[in-house]
Motif scaffolding. Structure first.
Motif, mmCIF file in Angstrom:
data_model
loop_
_atom_site.group_PDB
_atom_site.id
_atom_site.type_symbol
_atom_site.label_atom_id
_atom_site.label_comp_id
_atom_site.label_asym_id
_atom_site.label_seq_id
_atom_site.Cartn_x
_atom_site.Cartn_y
_atom_site.Cartn_z
ATOM 1 N N GLN A 152 -23.802 2.226 41.309
ATOM 2 C CA GLN A 152 -22.253 2.269 41.995
ATOM 3 C C GLN A 152 -21.639 3.709 41.919
ATOM 4 O O GLN A 152 -21.189 3.912 42.875
ATOM 5 C CB GLN A 152 -21.319 1.208 41.286
ATOM 6 N N GLU A 183 -19.610 -4.242 42.153
ATOM 7 C CA GLU A 183 -18.666 -3.996 41.225
ATOM 8 C C GLU A 183 -18.436 -5.544 40.531
ATOM 9 O O GLU A 183 -18.149 -5.553 39.139
ATOM 10 C CB GLU A 183 -17.296 -3.646 41.812
ATOM 11 N N LYS A 219 -11.876 -2.008 35.366
ATOM 12 C CA LYS A 219 -11.792 -2.257 33.874
ATOM 13 C C LYS A 219 -13.577 -2.398 33.351
ATOM 14 O O LYS A 219 -14.009 -1.955 32.349
ATOM 15 C CB LYS A 219 -11.296 -3.652 33.486
ATOM 16 N N GLU A 220 -14.114 -2.970 34.387
ATOM 17 C CA GLU A 220 -15.595 -3.025 34.307
ATOM 18 C C GLU A 220 -16.343 -1.823 34.283
ATOM 19 O O GLU A 220 -17.200 -1.533 33.561
ATOM 20 C CB GLU A 220 -16.256 -4.237 35.254
ATOM 21 N N GLN A 221 -16.044 -1.093 35.479
ATOM 22 C CA GLN A 221 -16.921 0.054 35.601
ATOM 23 C C GLN A 221 -16.521 1.364 34.779
ATOM 24 O O GLN A 221 -17.499 2.106 34.716
ATOM 25 C CB GLN A 221 -16.821 0.286 37.326
ATOM 26 N N PHE A 222 -15.431 1.385 34.343
ATOM 27 C CA PHE A 222 -14.910 2.408 33.791
ATOM 28 C C PHE A 222 -14.209 2.545 32.402
ATOM 29 O O PHE A 222 -13.907 3.244 31.605
ATOM 30 C CB PHE A 222 -13.837 3.184 34.653
ATOM 31 N N ALA A 223 -14.262 0.987 31.871
ATOM 32 C CA ALA A 223 -13.778 0.732 30.424
ATOM 33 C C ALA A 223 -14.591 0.086 29.796
ATOM 34 O O ALA A 223 -14.273 -0.531 28.815
ATOM 35 C CB ALA A 223 -12.436 0.023 30.667
ATOM 36 N N ARG A 224 -15.990 0.205 30.100
ATOM 37 C CA ARG A 224 -16.997 -0.652 29.432
ATOM 38 C C ARG A 224 -17.215 0.045 28.057
ATOM 39 O O ARG A 224 -18.117 -0.585 27.205
ATOM 40 C CB ARG A 224 -18.374 -0.562 30.100
ATOM 41 N N ARG A 225 -17.100 1.000 27.985
ATOM 42 C CA ARG A 225 -17.432 2.025 26.779
ATOM 43 C C ARG A 225 -16.519 2.721 26.206
ATOM 44 O O ARG A 225 -15.586 3.324 27.121
ATOM 45 C CB ARG A 225 -18.616 2.750 26.933
ATOM 46 N N ALA A 278 -9.279 -5.095 38.170
ATOM 47 C CA ALA A 278 -10.335 -5.856 37.457
ATOM 48 C C ALA A 278 -11.504 -5.229 37.328
ATOM 49 O O ALA A 278 -12.058 -5.178 36.373
ATOM 50 C CB ALA A 278 -10.214 -7.249 38.138
ATOM 51 N N MET A 279 -11.815 -4.730 38.610
ATOM 52 C CA MET A 279 -13.423 -4.079 38.732
ATOM 53 C C MET A 279 -13.169 -2.795 37.874
ATOM 54 O O MET A 279 -14.317 -2.403 37.355
ATOM 55 C CB MET A 279 -13.639 -4.027 40.144
ATOM 56 N N VAL A 315 -13.431 2.228 43.118
ATOM 57 C CA VAL A 315 -14.264 0.967 43.141
ATOM 58 C C VAL A 315 -14.153 0.530 44.652
ATOM 59 O O VAL A 315 -13.139 0.951 45.319
ATOM 60 C CB VAL A 315 -13.526 0.113 42.229
ATOM 61 N N ARG A 332 -21.607 11.241 33.586
ATOM 62 C CA ARG A 332 -21.387 9.941 32.986
ATOM 63 C C ARG A 332 -22.540 9.053 32.781
ATOM 64 O O ARG A 332 -22.826 8.501 31.640
ATOM 65 C CB ARG A 332 -20.466 9.247 34.006
#
Lengths: 128, 328, 264
Positions: free
Chosen positions: B97, C39, A66-72, A63-64, A53, B170
């Motif tokens: 991203q 992000e 969590k959003e980008q890599f733990a969304r699913r 914090a980021m 990130v 991914r």
């Protein structure tokens, strides 16, 4: 002259058309440095490298992440570390590892004792 | 997930300068063995340049691709569709991203890439220069364009460059949700009221040409194309991917009793090949070079987003920040 | 479309919460693709989805237990004067400072509401509140992180945030507007015996105290800013709205109302 769009969101933005030969909008470093993200699916498993990130600090990077890599899917834990702190091995030195798979003395399969045991038993029987 | 549509190579074709034949041979042998090239490996300048362009444009396609469907987020009918569309478009931004990150490993900064997007130097998949006029356009984009993108991505995910393959893995996983969601909206409209069906048929008629443009014209088997395929940068010919797409998805359109605006479109049962009217490639080049219905709007929105967020990014930028080329 | 605002206190209160979450989530979703950095765009979109999801959960309970129409009909087919959302949530997204400060004020209040709702006797509502609390924990963490960062970032960011605070504060106070049935609901015993619902004045005091403390800890001179002197903007809880809600509803329901009985 604001752009007119079918998109009501875009109309609310009142965006102007980009002039020809547009000067760069983003200066170098504008999007902050990168942080490497490590993701653990479940307790007990290893953390794996999942990407980066761009963030201004470790806290915001977390914090980021969590959003980008733990969304699913499942997530139990995350680590973030500044890319600049990572020392990368040179792929040119990959050859250092080439002989490793053949070092049988480090491998359980490199140790066979049954022949020795059988030979000994046979010898003992003969002696009696 | 909108990435990977055909984007024509620019006039400045990378000419390989004289590089060590030995290193090149090792590089090509590695690829032939099916091994991946990692960021710090030696690679021909042409390979690096082509990959940066390809991955960068794929990333741009995602962030720009968020705009046509984004048009309908505030108008999605009902909770199920509203939540699904919010999640889907969010994924597009997430994919952008991931792809910028992969391109960054090759040495081009995210700032430079976004600047090149805004000033028009870098391109993105042409299909996003068209407007999403109705809710049914969301169904067509979500189903058919995502389907086309998946054909492309699945092919590219077997390519030679490690970070790009990892990003695509991914992305392909999230794509399966997008395709299901898109198909669901499509089917609900097709099997719904007369008004819904007509809205969908109308959208299908409008989008068919851009969809047929998606994979690009027939490849000229130039030396350049041949090299890119040997380097596993280009994984399948445009024609092969187009045929795959037609074969998988035209039946799904026809089974719902919908029509497509090409009287020649049919499968030749003996050859297994789909026949169709050759799309108008002049239109394609007109649009990709800036004269499409939405080109100016797309870039204007992207520029505004970056400009209006500049104070946020500047506020947190530190003089002692430590930058390094990302690992991905 | 006709709609009767529930006369019983509990469903009316739940409708207020649901309407706030729906409109807030809808507004926050407008940032998707337009955020200040990729992000953060992704993060704001998650928050928006959570909020719309929360509204759905409450509309579902209102449908199952309190006789309202199904969630799609309740949310997508209601006249403006039947909406009980606050003026805070219906304002346009403005610039990022406005949206962030609004996000902070709003989610801090939601956290308090869910806290109290978790004490309700009704097991379904209690379970729901506890489940949703977890998501709001992330929202408040996110908001606090950005409030602090931008209040302490650059001179420009500090000024923008302070300006946004003055703009948002009166609207935020409007979240705690008195509503018909409030005093009745305050009598209802919770699972611990004591009433579970403290009433809007108490919620506001708690919210305000915490907000002022946080701001002070982030270097904001609250007295100088004069937040305490600002008057609340009222009307939402009675069904009277600013000029922003009607266009928002028009847009949000435009496709749905092409045929409200169709399956989309």
């Amino acid at each position: 002259m604001p752009i007119l769009s079918l998109d009501p969101r875009v109309n609310r933005l009142q965006a102007e058309e980009v002039p020809a030969d547009q000067a760069p909008v983003l200066v170098p470093g504008d999007h902050w440095p990168s942080y490497q993200v490590f993701h653990q699916r479940r307790r007990g498993e290893k953390h794996s490298s999942v990407g980066i990130v761009h963030a201004p600090s470790l806290e915001i990077a977390m914090a980021m992440a969590k959003e980008q890599f733990a969304r699913r899917g499942e997530t139990s834990n995350l680590w973030v570390v500044c890319t600049a702190d990572v020392l990368e091995m040179d792929y040119a030195d990959e050859d250092v590892f080439r002989t490793t798979p053949a070092k049988s003395y480090r491998d359980p399969a490199g140790y066979k004792v049954n022949d020795k045991i059988e030979a000994y038993k046979a010898q003992q029987t003969t002696l009696r | 997930m909108y990435g990977g549509g055909y984007v024509p190579a620019g006039a400045d074709e990378p000419k390989a300068p004289a590089e060590s034949p030995e290193l090149l041979a090792q590089f090509e042998a590695r690829i032939a063995r099916g091994e991946k090239i990692e960021p710090r490996d030696w690679m021909p300048a042409a390979y690096r340049k082509q990959l940066i362009r390809m991955i960068e444009q794929h990333a741009h396609s995602e962030i720009i691709g968020a705009l046509p469907e984004g048009t309908w987020i505030t108008r999605a009918p009902g909770f199920r569709r509203k939540l699904a569309l919010m999640a889907k478009v969010q994924d597009e931004v997430g994919h952008a991203q991931l792809l910028y990150s992969a391109a960054e490993t090759l040495g081009k900064s995210r700032e430079d890439m976004l600047n090149d997007l805004i000033n028009g130097k870098s391109k993105y998949s042409n299909v996003f220069n068209y407007p999403a006029e109705t809710w049914a356009d969301v169904a067509v984009i979500g189903f058919l364009i995502d389907a086309a993108a998946i054909v492309n991505q699945v092919a590219n995910s077997k390519g030679s460059y490690g970070p790009y393959c990892r990003a695509l893995e991914r992305i392909c996983y999230e794509e399966s949700f997008h395709l299901k969601q898109g198909h669901s909206v499509f089917v609900w409209l097709a099997t719904g009221t007369t008004m819904q069906r007509e809205m969908l048929q109308s959208a299908l008629n409008r989008w068919w040409e851009p969809i047929m443009h998606f994979f690009g014209p027939s490849d000229t088997m130039s030396q350049h194309t041949e090299t890119l395929m040997r380097w596993k940068v280009k994984m399948a010919s445009n024609d092969v991917m187009r045929q795959q797409f037609l074969n998988m998805y035209v039946p799904k359109i026809w089974e719902l009793g919908l029509s497509l605006p090409d009287p020649e479109l049919r499968k030749d049962e003996t050859t297994g090949q789909w026949l169709f009217t050759e799309p108008n490639w002049d239109t394609f080049f007109q649009v990709i070079n800036g004269n499409g219905p939405c080109n100016r709007e797309r870039l204007a929105v992207r520029k505004v987003a970056e400009e209006r967020g500049a104070w946020v990014r500047a506020a947190l930028r530190r003089a002692d920040a430590r930058y390094a080329t990302p690992l991905a | 479309m006709t709609f009767s605002i529930p006369s019983n206190p509990l469903p009316r209160y739940l409708l207020q919460i649901a309407d706030d979450q729906l409109v807030m989530g809808h507004r926050n979703s407008e940032w998707t693709g337009l955020g200040p950095i990729l992000e953060e765009d992704i993060a704001f979109s998650s928050i928006a989805q959570d909020q719309v999801g929360h509204s759905l959960a409450f509309y579902e309970i209102l449908h199952q237990t309190h006789g309202l129409d199904n969630p799609d009909q309740t949310a997508f087919n209601r006249p403006e004067n039947g909406m009980l959302s606050s003026w805070l949530v219906e304002q346009t997204i403005g610039d990022y400072a406005f949206s962030l400060v609004r996000h902070w004020c709003y989610d801090q209040a939601v956290a308090l509401r869910y806290e109290s709702l978790a004490q309700i006797q009704d097991p379904n509502l209690q379970a729901l509140a506890m489940k949703l609390r977890g998501e709001v924990k992330y929202h408040t963490f996110h908001a606090q992180t950005w409030m602090k960062s931008l209040l302490q970032g650059s001179e420009e960011s500090r000024l923008r945030m302070l300006s946004a605070l003055k703009e948002v504060w009166p609207l935020a106070l409007g979240m705690f507007e008195a509503w018909p049935g409030e005093t009745d609901l305050m009598q209802e015993p919770g699972s611990q015996g004591d009433p579970w619902y403290p009433g809007e004045k108490n919620l506001q005091n708690l919210w305000q105290t915490r907000a002022m403390e946080s701001l002070a800890s982030w270097g904001v001179e609250v007295e100088v800013l004069g937040l305490q002197r600002l008057e609340p903007v009222l009307g939402g809880r009675q069904g009277y709205h600013s000029e922003h809600l009607a266009p928002l509803l028009e847009e949000m329901t435009s496709v749905f109302r092409l045929d409200p009985q169709a399956e989309w």
